[in-house]
Design a protein around this motif. Structure first.
Motif, PDB file in Angstrom:
ATOM      1  N   LYS A   1      -9.263   1.801   0.117  1.00 16.09           N
ATOM      2  CA  LYS A   1      -8.989   3.214  -0.171  1.00 16.09           C
ATOM      3  C   LYS A   1     -10.048   4.125   0.440  1.00 16.09           C
TER       4      LYS A   1
ATOM      5  N   GLU B   1      -3.819  10.256  -2.009  1.00 11.97           N
ATOM      6  CA  GLU B   1      -4.045   9.192  -2.984  1.00 11.97           C
ATOM      7  C   GLU B   1      -3.410   7.899  -2.478  1.00 11.97           C
ATOM      8  N   CYS B   2      -3.818   6.771  -3.075  1.00  8.57           N
ATOM      9  CA  CYS B   2      -3.349   5.476  -2.609  1.00  8.57           C
ATOM     10  C   CYS B   2      -3.223   4.516  -3.782  1.00  8.57           C
TER      11      CYS B   2
ATOM     12  N   PHE C   1      -5.516  12.680   3.709  1.00  6.92           N
ATOM     13  CA  PHE C   1      -5.348  11.638   2.699  1.00  6.92           C
ATOM     14  C   PHE C   1      -5.376  12.242   1.306  1.00  6.92           C
TER      15      PHE C   1
ATOM     16  N   CYS D   1       0.089  11.639   2.154  1.00  6.77           N
ATOM     17  CA  CYS D   1      -0.706  12.515   3.019  1.00  6.77           C
ATOM     18  C   CYS D   1      -0.140  13.924   2.917  1.00  6.77           C
TER      19      CYS D   1
ATOM     20  N   LEU E   1       0.860  -1.182   0.000  1.00  8.95           N
ATOM     21  CA  LEU E   1       0.000   0.000   0.000  1.00  8.95           C
ATOM     22  C   LEU E   1       0.894   1.229   0.000  1.00  8.95           C
ATOM     23  N   LYS E   2       0.782   2.034  -1.015  1.00  9.77           N
ATOM     24  CA  LYS E   2       1.553   3.269  -1.091  1.00  9.77           C
ATOM     25  C   LYS E   2       0.567   4.435  -1.114  1.00  9.77           C
ATOM     26  N   PHE E   3       0.643   5.278  -0.094  1.00  9.62           N
ATOM     27  CA  PHE E   3      -0.279   6.404  -0.084  1.00  9.62           C
ATOM     28  C   PHE E   3       0.405   7.655   0.462  1.00  9.62           C
TER      29      PHE E   3
END
Length: 417
Positions: free
Chosen positions: A175, A188-189, A186, A117, A113-115
Motif C-alpha cells: 500500500k 485507498e487500497c 491514490f 484513484c 488488490l482493490k484500490f
C-alpha cells in the motif's frame, strides 16, 4: 569495480558512465541453467551485450556484461540469481536437483488488490504495473471501472514472488509503495486472498478471440502472421558438426532484441540440449553474433537430420517471432492480443505486460480491462494477454496497424525502420 559479494554470484558495478556492469555466476551445472540465469537478468530489465559460458558437464562458469536502469537493485538481483543456482557439486545432489525441478509445483496463491484513484489519465495502469513489478508481484488479471462520482476503481489479481502477501507487513509495504508511485491520485487500497472460484478461473485456460486461428501459433513458421518491421531484421543460423570432434557448433547472426540470449537458451532448454561453451558479441540495438557448442542430453552431437532442421527452424522463429501481436475486434470494441510460448518447465516470458502498458502509455491509449492466462494449442502452452482498449477517450483515433507495430516494437525493443 566494486564487488557486491564473492559467492556463487558476483556482481561488479560499472565505475563510470559508459562502462558495463558484469555478472559472474559460478555454480554446479544442469541443462537449462544458462536460460534460467538469463531470464532473471531479463526480469530485472537488463540487456546483455556480451556473454561467455563454459562447463565441464558438472560445473559451469558464466559471465555477462549488461546495461540497464541506473536504479537496479543489485543485491536483490544477486539473491534471485543465487536462489536458482544448484548449491552442491556432487552428482547425486545435482541429479536430485534436476528431479525436483521438474515436479509440478502447487499453484501460487492469488490475492485481490482493490484500490481507487481520484482520476485515470493515460498511463496510470503502467504506473501501477511498474509499482507492482518493483514489489515482485505478478499481475494475473486487471479490471478497471468508473464509479458514479468519477473515481477509477482498479481490481488487480496478483501472485507474490516472495510468498509473503498474506502478512500484514507485506500488505502495508504494498500500500505504501502504491501510494508513493501514484501520489495524489491514490485514494485507498484493500488486499485480500482471492476466493476459490476466482483462483480456479485464473488458473484455467483463456479463450482466444474469434479472429485468431491456430496457424499463427506454429512454432516453426507462423502462417498469416507478417509485419513490415520483421523484414528489416534478418536471421542467419548455421550448424557445423565438423569443427569439433565432440560438439555440434551453432553459429547465429541476428539483430538485437529484448531477451535475445534468453530466447536462444530457452529453446535449447526445451530441446533438452546442453550448452558446453558459448560466446555472445554484439552492439545494443545492432547485430549480434552467437557461437554455441552443444551436445544432446546423452552427450552426443546433434546428427539426426530431422532434429537439426526442426531445431534450426524453431530458433529462427524464436528470434523473429518470440511473441504474437495482433489488434482486432471484440464486438464493437478494439482488442489487443499478445501471446508467447511458455517454457516446457511452465515459466512464462518476463515483462510482457509491463511493456504492453508502457507502449499504450506512449500512444496515449487507456486500457479498459485485461485478461491474462494460459492456452494450450497442439500440446504447447502459451501465455495469452487479451487487452480491451478504452475507446471512450476522444484521443482514441490511431490506426490499429500502428498500435500493433508500436506494441511489438516495444516488446522487442526495436526501432521503426
Amino acid at each position: 569495480m566494486g564487488l557486491l559479494n564473492d559467492d556463487m554470484v558476483i556482481i561488479s558495478e560499472a565505475e563510470k558512465e559508459g562502462d558495463h556492469n558484469v555478472i559472474a555466476v559460478n555454480c554446479p551445472d544442469r541443462i537449462g541453467i544458462g536460460c534460467d540465469i538469463c531470464r532473471i537478468i531479463f526480469l530485472f530489465g537488463l540487456s546483455i551485450v556480451k556473454g561467455d559460458t563454459i562447463t565441464d558437464g558438472k560445473w559451469c562458469y558464466m559471465v555477462f556484461w549488461v546495461y540497464g536502469e541506473a536504479n537496479t537493485n543489485w543485491n536483490l538481483l544477486k539473491n534471485r540469481l543465487s536462489d536458482i543456482c544448484p548449491s552442491h557439486s556432487s552428482t547425486y545432489e545435482i541429479k536430485n536437483y534436476i528431479h525436483d525441478e521438474h515436479k509440478q509445483p502447487l499453484p501460487p496463491k492469488i490475492f485481490q488488490l482493490k484500490f481507487w484513484c481520484s482520476c485515470d489519465g493515460n498511463g496510470l495502469l503502467h504506473d501501477v504495473t511498474e509499482a507492482l513489478h518493483q514489489l515482485e508481484l505478478i499481475i494475473k488479471r486487471v479490471k478497471i471501472s468508473t464509479t458514479p462520482d468519477g473515481k477509477k476503481m482498479h481490481l488487480v489479481f496478483v501472485t507474490d514472488t516472495r510468498k509473503e502477501l498474506h502478512t500484514t507487513e507485506r500488505q502495508q509495504q504494498t500500500k505504501v509503495h502504491l501510494k508513493t508511485i501514484l501520489g495524489d491520485k491514490f485514494m485507498e487500497c484493500e488486499i485480500e486472498l482471492a476466493g476459490s472460484e476466482i483462483m480456479a478461473s485464473l488458473h484455467g485456460s483463456l479463450s482466444l478471440p474469434s479472429g485468431i486461428t491456430e496457424d499463427i501459433f506454429n512454432l516453426e513458421s507462423p502462417k498469416g502472421y507478417q509485419s513490415s518491421t520483421l523484414a528489416s531484421y534478418p536471421v542467419s543460423i548455421a550448424l557445423d558438426n565438423k569443427f569439433s570432434l565432440s560438439h555440434s557448433l551453432f553459429q547465429i547472426s541476428c539483430w538485437d532484441h529484448k531477451g535475445l540470449l534468453y530466447d536462444i537458451l530457452r529453446t535449447f532448454k526445451d530441446y533438452n540440449i546442453q550448452v558446453s561453451y558459448g560466446k555472445l558479441r554484439g552492439k545494443p540495438k545492432g547485430n549480434f553474433n552467437v557461437e554455441l557448442f552443444i551436445t544432446q542430453a546423452d552427450g552426443k552431437k546433434l546428427m539426426d537430420p530431422k532434429k537439426k532442421i526442426a531445431l534450426c527452424c524453431r530458433l529462427k522463429m524464436e528470434l523473429l517471432y518470440p511473441l504474437r501481436v495482433t489488434v482486432g475486434s471484440r464486438g464493437p470494441d478494439t482488442e489487443l492480443f499478445v501471446a508467447n510460448p511458455v517454457e516446457l518447465s511452465g515459466t512464462g516470458r518476463p515483462l510482457v505486460f509491463y511493456d504492453i502498458t508502457h507502449s499504450c502509455k506512449s500512444l496515449n491509449i487507456s486500457i479498459f480491462s485485461v485478461e491474462i492466462g494460459r492456452h494450450i494449442i497442439r500440446d504447447r502452452e502459451w501465455e495469452v494477454y487479451r487487452i480491451l482498449l478504452d475507446e471512450s477517450d476522444d484521443n482514441f483515433s490511431l490506426p490499429r496497424k500502428k498500435i500493433e507495430e508500436s506494441v511489438r516494437n516495444t516488446l522487442m525493443d526495436w526501432e521503426y525502420k
